[in-house]
Design a protein around this motif. Structure first.
Motif, PDB file in Angstrom:
ATOM      1  N   ALA A   1      35.191  40.281  47.720  1.00  0.00           N
ATOM      2  CA  ALA A   1      34.966  41.180  48.852  1.00  0.00           C
ATOM      3  C   ALA A   1      35.581  40.652  50.147  1.00  0.00           C
ATOM      4  CB  ALA A   1      33.468  41.425  49.039  1.00  0.00           C
ATOM      5  N   ARG A   2      35.924  39.388  50.184  1.00  0.00           N
ATOM      6  CA  ARG A   2      36.533  38.813  51.388  1.00  0.00           C
ATOM      7  C   ARG A   2      38.037  39.107  51.488  1.00  0.00           C
ATOM      8  NH1 ARG A   2      34.412  34.725  54.232  1.00  0.00           N
ATOM      9  NH2 ARG A   2      32.222  34.328  53.938  1.00  0.00           N
TER      10      ARG A   2
ATOM     11  N   ILE B   1      31.628  49.283  48.037  1.00  0.00           N
ATOM     12  CA  ILE B   1      31.502  49.554  46.601  1.00  0.00           C
ATOM     13  C   ILE B   1      31.214  48.250  45.851  1.00  0.00           C
ATOM     14  CG2 ILE B   1      32.820  50.209  44.538  1.00  0.00           C
ATOM     15  CD1 ILE B   1      34.144  52.377  46.296  1.00  0.00           C
ATOM     16  N   LEU B   2      31.901  47.179  46.216  1.00  0.00           N
ATOM     17  CA  LEU B   2      31.612  45.878  45.584  1.00  0.00           C
ATOM     18  C   LEU B   2      30.187  45.426  45.877  1.00  0.00           C
ATOM     19  CD1 LEU B   2      34.767  43.594  45.930  1.00  0.00           C
ATOM     20  CD2 LEU B   2      33.830  44.685  43.908  1.00  0.00           C
TER      21      LEU B   2
ATOM     22  N   GLN C   1      42.445  43.334  51.179  1.00  0.00           N
ATOM     23  CA  GLN C   1      43.863  43.680  51.284  1.00  0.00           C
ATOM     24  C   GLN C   1      44.587  43.558  49.941  1.00  0.00           C
ATOM     25  OE1 GLN C   1      42.406  41.116  52.844  1.00  0.00           O
ATOM     26  NE2 GLN C   1      43.611  39.260  52.662  1.00  0.00           N
ATOM     27  N   TYR C   2      43.970  42.918  48.945  1.00  0.00           N
ATOM     28  CA  TYR C   2      44.591  42.773  47.634  1.00  0.00           C
ATOM     29  C   TYR C   2      44.069  43.785  46.614  1.00  0.00           C
ATOM     30  CZ  TYR C   2      46.190  38.390  49.587  1.00  0.00           C
ATOM     31  OH  TYR C   2      46.770  37.448  50.396  1.00  0.00           O
ATOM     32  N   PHE C   3      43.154  44.638  47.018  1.00  0.00           N
ATOM     33  CA  PHE C   3      42.610  45.645  46.107  1.00  0.00           C
ATOM     34  C   PHE C   3      43.654  46.737  45.860  1.00  0.00           C
ATOM     35  CE2 PHE C   3      37.909  45.061  47.624  1.00  0.00           C
ATOM     36  CZ  PHE C   3      37.963  43.736  47.257  1.00  0.00           C
TER      37      PHE C   3
ATOM     38  N   LEU D   1      27.948  47.314  43.648  1.00  0.00           N
ATOM     39  CA  LEU D   1      28.107  46.774  42.301  1.00  0.00           C
ATOM     40  C   LEU D   1      27.306  45.484  42.138  1.00  0.00           C
ATOM     41  CD1 LEU D   1      29.516  46.991  39.541  1.00  0.00           C
ATOM     42  CD2 LEU D   1      31.429  45.716  40.535  1.00  0.00           C
ATOM     43  N   LYS D   2      27.338  44.642  43.157  1.00  0.00           N
ATOM     44  CA  LYS D   2      26.540  43.399  43.118  1.00  0.00           C
ATOM     45  C   LYS D   2      25.059  43.701  42.982  1.00  0.00           C
ATOM     46  CE  LYS D   2      27.653  40.978  46.770  1.00  0.00           C
ATOM     47  NZ  LYS D   2      27.958  39.950  47.765  1.00  0.00           N
ATOM     48  N   VAL D   3      24.567  44.661  43.752  1.00  0.00           N
ATOM     49  CA  VAL D   3      23.150  45.027  43.680  1.00  0.00           C
ATOM     50  C   VAL D   3      22.811  45.501  42.268  1.00  0.00           C
ATOM     51  CG1 VAL D   3      21.405  46.664  44.446  1.00  0.00           C
ATOM     52  CG2 VAL D   3      22.892  45.609  46.109  1.00  0.00           C
ATOM     53  N   LEU D   4      23.631  46.362  41.712  1.00  0.00           N
ATOM     54  CA  LEU D   4      23.365  46.881  40.373  1.00  0.00           C
ATOM     55  C   LEU D   4      23.382  45.783  39.317  1.00  0.00           C
ATOM     56  CD1 LEU D   4      25.359  50.239  40.449  1.00  0.00           C
ATOM     57  CD2 LEU D   4      22.883  49.930  40.423  1.00  0.00           C
TER      58      LEU D   4
END
Length: 132
Positions: free
Chosen positions: A83-84, A110-111, A87-89, A114-117
């Motif tokens: 998540a940091r 969104i990430l 720019q590479y996504f 996703l972490k929470v889930l």
């Protein structure tokens, strides 16, 4: 792979994003603490797999819970690191200096979800396994 140079932006987390991050971290820590506290009271053999009916059909040593927690923590850390670097996504639309903040914010959010889930699902696995 595109050769475009995307802007690098340091995103500021909104209050809601900070709440989600704190909740996820607290849930992760609570899951570890739950296992530490309960570990000595668990039987040596615990369910490691359940059939479609919810009946255990494979068993393992109680130390397998630590492997599950290690995988969970590794996923949490990897997603936090990813998540940091938004720019590479991969994005559906070109990232311009004008649209970068909005697209990066959505992608990192969104990430975060996703972490929470992932943490919720793994915590449920641990809880179900220790309660059976």
């Amino acid at each position: 792979m595109t050769t475009e140079k995307r802007p690098v932006i340091k995103l500021q987390l909104s209050f809601f994003d900070k709440i989600i991050e704190a909740f996820t971290l607290l849930l992760l820590l609570a899951t570890w603490i739950y296992v530490f506290i309960l570990y000595s009271r668990l039987p040596d053999s615990i369910p490691t797999h359940f059939s479609i009916n919810g009946k255990p059909n494979a068993f393992g040593h109680k130390s397998d819970l630590y492997q599950l927690l290690t995988v969970l923590t590794s996923l949490y850390i990897l997603l936090s690191i990813a998540a940091r670097f938004p720019q590479y996504f991969s994005y559906l639309k070109p990232v311009t200096p004008e649209s970068a903040k909005k697209q990066y914010t959505l992608a990192t959010r969104i990430l975060r979800y996703l972490k929470v889930l992932i943490v919720l699902i793994f915590a449920a696995f641990v809880f179900i396994t220790t309660r059976y």
